[in-house]
Design an enzyme around this catalytic site. Sequence first.
Site, PDB file in Angstrom:
ATOM      1  N   LYS A   1       1.268   8.058 -10.109  1.00  0.00           N
ATOM      2  CA  LYS A   1       2.242   7.096  -9.593  1.00  0.00           C
ATOM      3  C   LYS A   1       3.012   6.458 -10.765  1.00  0.00           C
ATOM      4  CE  LYS A   1       2.941   5.911  -5.867  1.00  0.00           C
ATOM      5  NZ  LYS A   1       3.834   6.456  -4.796  1.00  0.00           N
TER       6      LYS A   1
ATOM      7  N   ARG B   1      -9.929  -6.578  -4.753  1.00  0.00           N
ATOM      8  CA  ARG B   1      -8.624  -6.074  -4.363  1.00  0.00           C
ATOM      9  C   ARG B   1      -7.854  -7.207  -3.690  1.00  0.00           C
ATOM     10  NH1 ARG B   1     -10.166  -2.932  -7.450  1.00  0.00           N
ATOM     11  NH2 ARG B   1     -10.322  -0.656  -7.332  1.00  0.00           N
TER      12      ARG B   1
ATOM     13  N   TYR C   1       5.108  22.180  15.186  1.00  0.00           N
ATOM     14  CA  TYR C   1       6.046  22.225  14.072  1.00  0.00           C
ATOM     15  C   TYR C   1       5.643  23.325  13.101  1.00  0.00           C
ATOM     16  CZ  TYR C   1       7.766  17.788  15.703  1.00  0.00           C
ATOM     17  OH  TYR C   1       8.303  16.796  16.469  1.00  0.00           O
TER      18      TYR C   1
ATOM     19  N   ARG D   1     -17.618   4.565  -8.315  1.00  0.00           N
ATOM     20  CA  ARG D   1     -16.499   5.485  -8.546  1.00  0.00           C
ATOM     21  C   ARG D   1     -16.247   5.584 -10.057  1.00  0.00           C
ATOM     22  NH1 ARG D   1     -11.059   3.431  -5.833  1.00  0.00           N
ATOM     23  NH2 ARG D   1     -11.638   4.719  -4.060  1.00  0.00           N
TER      24      ARG D   1
ATOM     25  N   TYR E   1      -4.744   9.287  -9.678  1.00  0.00           N
ATOM     26  CA  TYR E   1      -3.773   8.765  -8.700  1.00  0.00           C
ATOM     27  C   TYR E   1      -2.808   7.801  -9.380  1.00  0.00           C
ATOM     28  CZ  TYR E   1      -1.906   5.552  -5.160  1.00  0.00           C
ATOM     29  OH  TYR E   1      -1.076   4.746  -4.414  1.00  0.00           O
TER      30      TYR E   1
ATOM     31  N   SER F   1      -2.532   9.718  -1.784  1.00  0.00           N
ATOM     32  CA  SER F   1      -2.748   8.284  -2.014  1.00  0.00           C
ATOM     33  C   SER F   1      -4.205   7.852  -2.219  1.00  0.00           C
ATOM     34  CB  SER F   1      -2.159   7.505  -0.832  1.00  0.00           C
ATOM     35  OG  SER F   1      -2.902   7.784   0.348  1.00  0.00           O
TER      36      SER F   1
ATOM     37  N   THR G   1       2.666   1.426  -6.424  1.00  0.00           N
ATOM     38  CA  THR G   1       1.410   0.690  -6.255  1.00  0.00           C
ATOM     39  C   THR G   1       1.134  -0.232  -7.450  1.00  0.00           C
ATOM     40  OG1 THR G   1      -0.990   1.038  -6.309  1.00  0.00           O
ATOM     41  CG2 THR G   1       0.323   2.802  -7.172  1.00  0.00           C
ATOM     42  N   ASP G   2       0.324  -1.258  -7.207  1.00  0.00           N
ATOM     43  CA  ASP G   2      -0.095  -2.140  -8.310  1.00  0.00           C
ATOM     44  C   ASP G   2      -1.072  -1.434  -9.249  1.00  0.00           C
ATOM     45  OD1 ASP G   2      -2.321  -2.066  -6.638  1.00  0.00           O
ATOM     46  OD2 ASP G   2      -2.614  -4.240  -6.565  1.00  0.00           O
ATOM     47  N   GLU G   3      -1.608  -0.275  -8.787  1.00  0.00           N
ATOM     48  CA  GLU G   3      -2.636   0.394  -9.598  1.00  0.00           C
ATOM     49  C   GLU G   3      -2.075   0.934 -10.918  1.00  0.00           C
ATOM     50  OE1 GLU G   3      -5.476   2.719  -7.379  1.00  0.00           O
ATOM     51  OE2 GLU G   3      -5.054   1.617  -5.544  1.00  0.00           O
TER      52      GLU G   3
HETATM   53  P1  NAD Z   1      -0.893   8.046   3.247  1.00  0.00           P
HETATM   54  O1  NAD Z   1      -1.789   8.947   2.458  1.00  0.00           O
HETATM   55  O2  NAD Z   1      -1.408   7.385   4.471  1.00  0.00           O
HETATM   56  O3  NAD Z   1       0.404   8.871   3.723  1.00  0.00           O
HETATM   57  C1  NAD Z   1       1.100   9.733   2.862  1.00  0.00           C
HETATM   58  C2  NAD Z   1       2.084  10.532   3.701  1.00  0.00           C
HETATM   59  O4  NAD Z   1       2.799  11.421   2.819  1.00  0.00           O
HETATM   60  C3  NAD Z   1       1.405  11.427   4.753  1.00  0.00           C
HETATM   61  O5  NAD Z   1       2.106  11.338   5.972  1.00  0.00           O
HETATM   62  C4  NAD Z   1       1.497  12.813   4.162  1.00  0.00           C
HETATM   63  O6  NAD Z   1       1.565  13.844   5.149  1.00  0.00           O
HETATM   64  C5  NAD Z   1       2.804  12.721   3.376  1.00  0.00           C
HETATM   65  N1  NAD Z   1       2.856  13.696   2.277  1.00  0.00           N
HETATM   66  C6  NAD Z   1       1.900  13.934   1.337  1.00  0.00           C
HETATM   67  N2  NAD Z   1       2.307  14.917   0.504  1.00  0.00           N
HETATM   68  C7  NAD Z   1       3.554  15.265   0.912  1.00  0.00           C
HETATM   69  C8  NAD Z   1       4.507  16.208   0.440  1.00  0.00           C
HETATM   70  N3  NAD Z   1       4.253  16.979  -0.630  1.00  0.00           N
HETATM   71  N4  NAD Z   1       5.687  16.312   1.071  1.00  0.00           N
HETATM   72  C9  NAD Z   1       5.965  15.537   2.166  1.00  0.00           C
HETATM   73  N5  NAD Z   1       5.098  14.644   2.663  1.00  0.00           N
HETATM   74  C10 NAD Z   1       3.908  14.503   2.038  1.00  0.00           C
HETATM   75  O7  NAD Z   1      -0.320   7.021   2.209  1.00  0.00           O
HETATM   76  P2  NAD Z   1       0.028   5.466   2.389  1.00  0.00           P
HETATM   77  O8  NAD Z   1      -1.204   4.687   2.183  1.00  0.00           O
HETATM   78  O9  NAD Z   1       0.821   5.282   3.608  1.00  0.00           O
HETATM   79  O10 NAD Z   1       0.953   5.232   1.110  1.00  0.00           O
HETATM   80  C11 NAD Z   1       2.359   5.430   1.188  1.00  0.00           C
HETATM   81  C12 NAD Z   1       2.967   5.105  -0.154  1.00  0.00           C
HETATM   82  O11 NAD Z   1       2.689   3.760  -0.501  1.00  0.00           O
HETATM   83  C13 NAD Z   1       2.424   5.957  -1.301  1.00  0.00           C
HETATM   84  O12 NAD Z   1       3.485   6.267  -2.151  1.00  0.00           O
HETATM   85  C14 NAD Z   1       1.409   5.052  -1.979  1.00  0.00           C
HETATM   86  O13 NAD Z   1       1.296   5.372  -3.346  1.00  0.00           O
HETATM   87  C15 NAD Z   1       2.043   3.698  -1.769  1.00  0.00           C
HETATM   88  N6  NAD Z   1       1.112   2.558  -1.716  1.00  0.00           N
HETATM   89  C16 NAD Z   1       0.037   2.583  -0.874  1.00  0.00           C
HETATM   90  C17 NAD Z   1      -0.803   1.472  -0.812  1.00  0.00           C
HETATM   91  C18 NAD Z   1      -1.967   1.429   0.152  1.00  0.00           C
HETATM   92  O14 NAD Z   1      -2.730   0.462   0.135  1.00  0.00           O
HETATM   93  N7  NAD Z   1      -2.160   2.391   1.021  1.00  0.00           N
HETATM   94  C19 NAD Z   1      -0.551   0.355  -1.611  1.00  0.00           C
HETATM   95  C20 NAD Z   1       0.561   0.376  -2.450  1.00  0.00           C
HETATM   96  C21 NAD Z   1       1.382   1.475  -2.483  1.00  0.00           C
HETATM   97  P1  TYD Z   2      -9.767   2.178  -1.367  1.00  0.00           P
HETATM   98  O1  TYD Z   2      -9.596   1.759   0.051  1.00  0.00           O
HETATM   99  O2  TYD Z   2     -10.086   3.607  -1.663  1.00  0.00           O
HETATM  100  O3  TYD Z   2      -8.453   1.715  -2.141  1.00  0.00           O
HETATM  101  P2  TYD Z   2      -8.155   1.700  -3.758  1.00  0.00           P
HETATM  102  O4  TYD Z   2      -9.171   2.510  -4.445  1.00  0.00           O
HETATM  103  O5  TYD Z   2      -6.803   2.319  -3.817  1.00  0.00           O
HETATM  104  O6  TYD Z   2      -8.172   0.254  -4.136  1.00  0.00           O
HETATM  105  O7  TYD Z   2     -10.907   1.297  -2.017  1.00  0.00           O
HETATM  106  C1  TYD Z   2     -10.846  -0.120  -2.009  1.00  0.00           C
HETATM  107  C2  TYD Z   2     -12.032  -0.638  -2.798  1.00  0.00           C
HETATM  108  O8  TYD Z   2     -13.237  -0.318  -2.084  1.00  0.00           O
HETATM  109  C3  TYD Z   2     -12.185   0.016  -4.162  1.00  0.00           C
HETATM  110  O9  TYD Z   2     -12.704  -0.958  -5.058  1.00  0.00           O
HETATM  111  C4  TYD Z   2     -13.215   1.111  -3.936  1.00  0.00           C
HETATM  112  C5  TYD Z   2     -14.092   0.524  -2.857  1.00  0.00           C
HETATM  113  N1  TYD Z   2     -14.694   1.484  -1.906  1.00  0.00           N
HETATM  114  C6  TYD Z   2     -16.046   1.393  -1.593  1.00  0.00           C
HETATM  115  O10 TYD Z   2     -16.794   0.532  -2.121  1.00  0.00           O
HETATM  116  N2  TYD Z   2     -16.566   2.273  -0.687  1.00  0.00           N
HETATM  117  C7  TYD Z   2     -15.807   3.236  -0.094  1.00  0.00           C
HETATM  118  O11 TYD Z   2     -16.343   4.048   0.715  1.00  0.00           O
HETATM  119  C8  TYD Z   2     -14.422   3.312  -0.416  1.00  0.00           C
HETATM  120  C9  TYD Z   2     -13.540   4.373   0.209  1.00  0.00           C
HETATM  121  C10 TYD Z   2     -13.906   2.402  -1.329  1.00  0.00           C
END
Ligand code: NAD
Ligand code: TYD
Length: 355
Positions: free
Chosen positions: A165, A225, A352, A292, A161, A87, A136-138
Site C-alpha cells: 500500500k 487499533r 459473470y 502474527r 500488505y 487487504s 491505510t494508516d498501516e
Molecule cells: P476487501 O478485501 O473487503 O475488498 C477488496 C475488493 O477488491 C474485493 O471486492 C476484491 O474482489 C477486489 N479486488 C481485489 N483484487 C482485485 C483486482 N486485481 N482487480 C479488481 N478488483 C480486485 O477490502 P476493504 O477492506 O474493503 O478495503 C478496501 C480498500 O480500503 C483497500 O484499498 C484497503 O487497503 C483500504 N483500507 C481498508 C481498511 C479496512 O479496515 N478494511 C482500512 C483502511 C484502508
Molecule cells: P485485522 O482485522 O486483521 O486488521 P489489521 O491487521 O489490518 O489491523 O486485525 C486487527 C487486530 O486483531 C490486529 O492486531 C490482529 C488481531 N487479530 C487477532 O488477534 N486475531 C485474529 O484472528 C485476527 C484476524 C486479528
Amino acid sequence: MKTTILITGGAGFIGSHVVRLFVTKYPGCRIVNLDKLTYAGNLANLRDIEKNSNYEFVKGDICDAGLVQQLFEKHDFGGVIHLAAESHVDRSISNPMEFVNTNVIGTVTLLNAAKQHWKASLAAVLKGRLFYHISTDEVYGTLGKAGKFKETTAYDPHSPYSASKASSDHFVRAYYDTFGLPVVISNCSNNYGSYHFPEKLIPLAINNIKNNKPVPVYGKGENIRDWLFVEDHAKAIDVIFHKGKIGDTYNIGGNNEWKNIDLINLLCRIMDQKLGRVKGESAKLITFVKDRAGHDLRYAIDSSKLQRKLKWKPSLKFEQGLERTVDWYLSNEEWLTNVTSGEYKKYYELQYVAR
Ligand code: NAD
Ligand code: TYD
C-alpha cells in the site's frame, strides 16, 4: 459533479458501502464498479442497488491494462475512486506476490490509463477530473504508547500488505509530481461494520462466538487499533472526493483506540446479551494463539486536518456501532454462511464470465 465515476473494488467491504452511498446520493451520476470478485468481493453486498439505472458492474482485473484502457475510452470517467486491493495482513504474509500484483501493479495500471486518457494536463484539473486513491494508516508503521499518525508522519511499513500500500501511495504521488495527474489520497484506520469478510478480527469473532468456536487472539491481545464505522469512512470518502484539495493527503480515523483483548471482551458481552447466554459464556471461547509475525503494536490516527478543513467527523460511538454490527451479522446469517462457504462466489461466477 463528475458525471461517470469508476469505483474499483466496489464489491468488497468498504467499496460496497461507497458504491451504495454514491449510487443513492447522486442519481445524476453514473457509477461503474470494476471488481475481480476475489474471495473478498461479493455481489451479494450490493443486491439492494444492483438494479439502479445509474449503476453498472464490470467483472475484471485492475492489472488488465487493455480492459482498464477500454473502460476509460468507453466512459470518459470524470473521477476514479480506487479501493481494489488485497487487504488482509495475514494473507500478505503467506502470499506477498498477490499483494504486489494487485496493490502495486494494479494501481499503476489505473494511473497509466488515467494519465493517457486524461492527457494529464492542467486541462484535466480544470475539467474537474480526480484520481482518488484509498489507502491505510498501516503505511505509517507502528506507534509506541503515545502519539498519533499525522499526514506528515514518515512511511515505515512492516507487513507485505502495508509495504504494497505504501508503494502504491508513492506511485500516486509520483504521477502527481511528474505528470500533473490530479490525485488525492486518504489513509484510514481499521474499519468495522456490515459486509466485512469474516477473516478480519471483528466479523471473525462474531462468527466464531455465534458458532461456539474458539476466538483466536494473537499474542497477549495487547495490540491497539483505532476503529471507525465503515459508513463513516464512506462519508469521509464522499467529502474528500468532492471537496479535497488536489495533491493532498487526508488521514481518516475514529479517535477510538481499543486494545484487541478489551474489544473482544466487549464483543463477548454484547453477544451474550444478544444470544441470551449466561454472562461470561462467550468469553470462555477466547483463545490466545501465536502472535502474527511483524505485528504492529499500535495504530492511532490524527484526523484533525479532515475535521478542520472539510468538516467531517465520525457519527457513531463505538459501543453503538459494534452493537449495530452484531445485529446485522445475526440477522444476515445467510450472507455469513454463503461468504464463508464460497457459495456466493460459485453463484456469481456463473453469471459473470471474465473477459
Ligand atoms: P476487501 O478485501 O473487503 O475488498 C477488496 C475488493 O477488491 C474485493 O471486492 C476484491 O474482489 C477486489 N479486488 C481485489 N483484487 C482485485 C483486482 N486485481 N482487480 C479488481 N478488483 C480486485 O477490502 P476493504 O477492506 O474493503 O478495503 C478496501 C480498500 O480500503 C483497500 O484499498 C484497503 O487497503 C483500504 N483500507 C481498508 C481498511 C479496512 O479496515 N478494511 C482500512 C483502511 C484502508
Ligand atoms: P485485522 O482485522 O486483521 O486488521 P489489521 O491487521 O489490518 O489491523 O486485525 C486487527 C487486530 O486483531 C490486529 O492486531 C490482529 C488481531 N487479530 C487477532 O488477534 N486475531 C485474529 O484472528 C485476527 C484476524 C486479528
